[in-house]
Enzyme design. Structure first.
Site, short mmCIF file in Angstrom:
data_model
loop_
_atom_site.label_atom_id
_atom_site.label_comp_id
_atom_site.label_asym_id
_atom_site.label_seq_id
_atom_site.Cartn_x
_atom_site.Cartn_y
_atom_site.Cartn_z
N LEU A 45 5.58 6.14 1.61
CA LEU A 45 4.95 5.35 2.31
C LEU A 45 5.45 5.31 3.89
O LEU A 45 6.59 5.92 4.06
CB LEU A 45 5.28 3.81 1.95
CG LEU A 45 4.84 3.44 0.80
CD1 LEU A 45 5.47 2.07 0.19
CD2 LEU A 45 3.36 3.53 0.45
N MET B 162 -0.86 6.03 -2.36
CA MET B 162 -0.35 7.20 -3.19
C MET B 162 1.37 7.45 -2.84
O MET B 162 1.65 8.48 -3.23
CB MET B 162 -1.24 8.44 -2.97
CG MET B 162 -2.65 8.47 -3.15
SD MET B 162 -3.32 10.09 -3.52
CE MET B 162 -3.12 10.69 -1.91
N HIS C 41 0.96 2.57 6.05
CA HIS C 41 0.85 1.83 4.89
C HIS C 41 1.22 0.19 4.95
O HIS C 41 0.81 -0.84 4.42
CB HIS C 41 1.51 2.53 3.58
CG HIS C 41 1.11 3.74 3.35
ND1 HIS C 41 1.94 5.07 3.57
CD2 HIS C 41 0.16 4.21 2.70
CE1 HIS C 41 1.11 5.93 3.07
NE2 HIS C 41 0.11 5.66 2.51
N ARG D 52 1.39 13.39 4.81
CA ARG D 52 1.28 14.80 4.72
C ARG D 52 2.01 15.33 5.83
O ARG D 52 2.25 16.62 6.12
CB ARG D 52 -0.01 15.22 4.60
CG ARG D 52 -0.82 15.18 3.27
CD ARG D 52 -2.18 15.99 3.02
NE ARG D 52 -2.34 16.07 1.79
CZ ARG D 52 -3.38 15.11 1.13
NH1 ARG D 52 -3.92 14.42 2.06
NH2 ARG D 52 -3.60 15.33 -0.26
#
Ligand code: PAJ
Length: 280
Positions: free
Chosen positions: A33, A30, A37, A187
């Site tokens: 990065l 999503m 990731h 987050r």
């Protein structure tokens, strides 16, 4: 690196690479990065000759009161990071490309989707399974790379791949952490300096459980109590769940007798964070 906005473009690239005999690796994300990731992209590069990364903030996996609107979308920065990793293609579709108006079809992995994060976030795994199934059909990868960070997501998607006989090899990569132990997450960007400190309680609680396990404790109830006590000691965090479960069924176990998933979720301020460790 080619940037694709449409299904047709990315499917064309994938089919072109396959016709040249290349193995297609796929990393769905999503965006926003981080090294977690990028570790998936590197794993994909190591195993595949053509690597496609997707960035799509999938609306169907967010609940009505969750952070869909404010989810970070630093597209240009992400693109540069993927360019540096030498990904071959970036698929970054609009919402309408993935969900045509009037879309009525969803993939639901029954039961499993109601456990752990699926219990706290109703509908979340239905959204995840739907978008990943769809992305698999669009990209047609040989192998797809996911992080152990989202252990329940891995369980749900493995089951989906098995149940639907999808011809994709699931590759699961270890959790990448900050130097102080915090699991990397898009987050984490929401956390204030003080919250960032409180967030360390997740990895600390798992370290405590691991230490108890290594000292010989096998009772899931005892191990869970030890972990919960650590989280309760951090006033800046509110526990969502602390669970000791079978990594495939996500069912609670009584004893740690085989590889067992210890998973924690907690709110730090308004940010929901997760982390886990596998024992045994
Ligand atoms: P996202 O949260 O962007 O994560 C994309 C992938 O990166 C997931 O497989 C996730 O487990 C992995 N990942 C995230 N943090 C990690 C870390 N610290 N170490 C290792 N891997 C990490 O997960 C999603 O997106 C979405 O649900 C998605 C699968 C893309 C479907 O929309």
């Amino acid at each position: 690196m080619k940037v694709c906005r449409t299904i047709e473009e990315v499917r064309g690239l994938s089919r072109g690479a396959r016709s040249e005999g290349r193995r297609i690796g796929f990393v769905p994300t999503m965006g926003a990065l981080h090294e977690g990731h990028l570790s998936l992209v590197r794993a994909a590069k190591a195993e595949c000759e053509f690597v496609i990364v997707s960035i799509f903030v999938n609306p169907t996996q967010f609940g009505p009161n969750e952070d869909l609107e404010r989810y970070p979308r630093p597209f240009e920065r992400d693109r540069e990071m993927l360019e540096r990793e030498e990904a071959d293609a970036l698929f970054a579709p609009d919402v309408e490309e993935i969900y045509p108006p009037g879309a009525l079809t969803f993939v639901s992995v029954e039961e499993l989707s109601g456990k752990l994060d699926g219990k706290s976030r109703p509908g979340h795994f239905r959204g995840v399974a739907t978008v990943v199934a769809k992305l698999f059909h669009i990209v047609e990868p040989d192998a797809a790379f996911f992080g152990q960070k989202d252990a329940a997501q891995v369980a749900v998607l493995r089951r989906m791949v098995r149940d639907l006989a999808l011809p994709v090899e699931m590759c699961v990569c270890p959790i990448v952490r900050e130097a102080d132990g915090l699991a990397m997450s898009s987050r984490n960007a929401y956390l204030s300096l003080q919250e960032r400190k409180a967030a360390l309680v997740l990895s600390r609680s798992l370290a405590k459980v691991r230490a108890e396990f290594e000292a010989g404790q096998r009772s899931a109830a005892r191990l869970r109590e030890a972990g919960e006590r650590v989280v309760a000691g951090e006033p800046g965090a509110r526990l969502d769940y602390f669970a000791i479960v079978d990594p495939d069924s996500l069912d609670f176990v009584d004893e740690v007798a085989r590889p067992t998933l210890v998973a924690v979720a907690a709110y730090v301020g308004t940010t929901r964070l997760i982390d886990n460790v596998v024992l045994g």
